[in-house]
Design a protein around this motif. Structure first.
Motif, short mmCIF file in Angstrom:
data_model
loop_
_atom_site.label_atom_id
_atom_site.label_comp_id
_atom_site.label_asym_id
_atom_site.label_seq_id
_atom_site.Cartn_x
_atom_site.Cartn_y
_atom_site.Cartn_z
N ALA A 105 -7.06 -1.03 3.37
CA ALA A 105 -6.06 -0.09 2.87
C ALA A 105 -4.91 -0.95 2.34
N LYS A 106 -4.55 -0.74 1.07
CA LYS A 106 -3.54 -1.60 0.44
C LYS A 106 -2.42 -0.77 -0.16
N GLY A 107 -1.20 -1.16 0.14
CA GLY A 107 -0.02 -0.54 -0.43
C GLY A 107 0.45 0.68 0.32
N ASN A 108 1.65 0.61 0.86
CA ASN A 108 2.29 1.74 1.54
C ASN A 108 1.36 2.41 2.55
N VAL A 109 0.82 1.63 3.45
CA VAL A 109 -0.13 2.14 4.44
C VAL A 109 0.63 2.83 5.56
N LYS A 110 0.16 4.01 5.92
CA LYS A 110 0.73 4.75 7.06
C LYS A 110 -0.44 5.38 7.81
N ILE A 111 -0.47 5.13 9.12
CA ILE A 111 -1.49 5.71 9.99
C ILE A 111 -0.76 6.59 11.00
N VAL A 112 -1.17 7.84 11.11
CA VAL A 112 -0.50 8.80 12.00
C VAL A 112 -1.53 9.39 12.95
N GLN A 113 -1.19 9.37 14.24
CA GLN A 113 -2.03 9.99 15.27
C GLN A 113 -1.11 10.57 16.33
N LEU A 114 -1.02 11.91 16.35
CA LEU A 114 -0.14 12.60 17.29
C LEU A 114 1.27 12.02 17.19
N GLN A 115 1.82 11.47 18.30
CA GLN A 115 3.18 10.90 18.26
C GLN A 115 3.18 9.43 17.84
N ARG A 116 2.02 8.87 17.54
CA ARG A 116 1.92 7.46 17.17
C ARG A 116 1.89 7.32 15.66
N ARG A 117 2.65 6.32 15.15
CA ARG A 117 2.69 6.05 13.71
C ARG A 117 2.74 4.55 13.51
N ALA A 118 2.00 4.09 12.51
CA ALA A 118 2.06 2.69 12.13
C ALA A 118 2.23 2.63 10.62
N THR A 119 3.12 1.76 10.17
CA THR A 119 3.29 1.54 8.74
C THR A 119 3.18 0.04 8.47
N CYS A 120 2.66 -0.28 7.29
CA CYS A 120 2.52 -1.67 6.87
C CYS A 120 2.16 -1.69 5.39
N GLN A 121 1.94 -2.86 4.85
CA GLN A 121 1.55 -2.97 3.45
C GLN A 121 0.05 -3.13 3.27
N LYS A 122 -0.64 -3.59 4.33
CA LYS A 122 -2.09 -3.79 4.22
C LYS A 122 -2.72 -3.62 5.60
N ALA A 123 -3.83 -2.93 5.65
CA ALA A 123 -4.59 -2.77 6.89
C ALA A 123 -6.05 -3.09 6.57
N ILE A 124 -6.66 -3.93 7.40
CA ILE A 124 -8.05 -4.29 7.21
C ILE A 124 -8.81 -3.95 8.48
N PHE A 125 -9.89 -3.18 8.32
CA PHE A 125 -10.74 -2.77 9.43
C PHE A 125 -12.04 -3.56 9.32
N TYR A 126 -12.29 -4.45 10.29
CA TYR A 126 -13.50 -5.26 10.31
C TYR A 126 -14.51 -4.59 11.23
N GLN A 127 -15.54 -4.03 10.65
CA GLN A 127 -16.52 -3.27 11.41
C GLN A 127 -17.32 -4.16 12.36
N GLN A 128 -17.82 -5.31 11.89
CA GLN A 128 -18.65 -6.18 12.73
C GLN A 128 -17.88 -6.69 13.94
N GLU A 129 -16.65 -7.15 13.71
CA GLU A 129 -15.84 -7.70 14.80
C GLU A 129 -15.12 -6.62 15.60
N ASN A 130 -15.13 -5.40 15.09
CA ASN A 130 -14.48 -4.27 15.74
C ASN A 130 -13.00 -4.56 16.00
N LYS A 131 -12.31 -4.96 14.91
CA LYS A 131 -10.88 -5.23 15.02
C LYS A 131 -10.17 -4.71 13.78
N VAL A 132 -8.86 -4.52 13.93
CA VAL A 132 -8.01 -4.04 12.85
C VAL A 132 -6.83 -5.00 12.73
N ILE A 133 -6.50 -5.37 11.49
CA ILE A 133 -5.34 -6.21 11.25
C ILE A 133 -4.37 -5.46 10.33
N LEU A 134 -3.13 -5.33 10.78
CA LEU A 134 -2.07 -4.73 9.98
C LEU A 134 -1.16 -5.86 9.53
#
Length: 185
Positions: A105-134
């Motif tokens: 996800a590139k540019g003005n990334v916002k993730i919202v879940q209930l009361q939780r929010r994360a914003t950043c410029q880039k988010a990468i979801f690595y399926q094999q390693e099962n990790k997320v980098i913001l």
């Protein structure tokens, strides 16, 4: 041929959002009952779900030769309680298995879940390693609690995260005791 391409596109989008869910489930051995972890316990989770996924964007481009699907412009992807907003969403998949390798996800990334929010410029979801980098001016909020850094790595299987500061900067954390904790003191 057009229906086949649409099916592949929808399948890839579905697989991507299987990993982005508001609830997690403990892994259990066959024969044992499953216990769902409460939404409160889960934190920002990206666990598996069979819930439907809705993706809106201005354009979608599928390049089967490069095994890439790109959603551009005002992208909104929603599954259950979690919603991802971004300028561009890029899905890279294995050409043989059609399984997703990586989602960006590139540019003005916002993730919202209930009361939780994360914003950043880039988010990468690595399926094999099962990790997320913001990356890029990361701000994570839950209620009044706030964590700020330049890069956050979240290891899904371990439910562990690392927050890093930018060059010459520091990580900033603000924790507000809940009213129940304040009453105990």
């Amino acid at each position: 041929m057009k229906n086949k391409r649409l099916s592949i596109l929808l399948a890839i989008a579905f697989i991507f959002f299987i990993s982005m869910n508001g609830e997690t489930q403990e892994s259990v051995k066959p024969g044992k009952s499953e216990r769902k972890v409460s939404k409160r316990e889960a934190g920002f989770s990206f666990a598996r779900s069979n819930a439907p996924i809705d993706i809106l964007s201005d354009t979608v481009e599928a390049n089967q030769k490069q095994s890439i699907i790109t959603f551009k412009g005002n992208v909104v992807a929603k599954q259950e309680e979690i919603t991802l907003y971004t300028d561009m969403l890029i899905v890279l998949y294995d050409p043989d298995t059609k399984k997703i390798r990586e989602v960006q996800a590139k540019g003005n990334v916002k993730i919202v879940q209930l009361q939780r929010r994360a914003t950043c410029q880039k988010a990468i979801f690595y399926q094999q390693e099962n990790k997320v980098i913001l990356e890029g001016d990361v701000v994570i909020r839950e209620d009044d609690n706030v964590v700020r850094g330049e890069r956050v790595t979240y290891y899904l299987d371990e439910e562990r995260s690392i927050v890093e500061a930018g060059k010459g900067g520091r990580v900033s954390t603000s924790i507000v005791p809940s009213s129940e904790e304040a009453k105990k003191k």
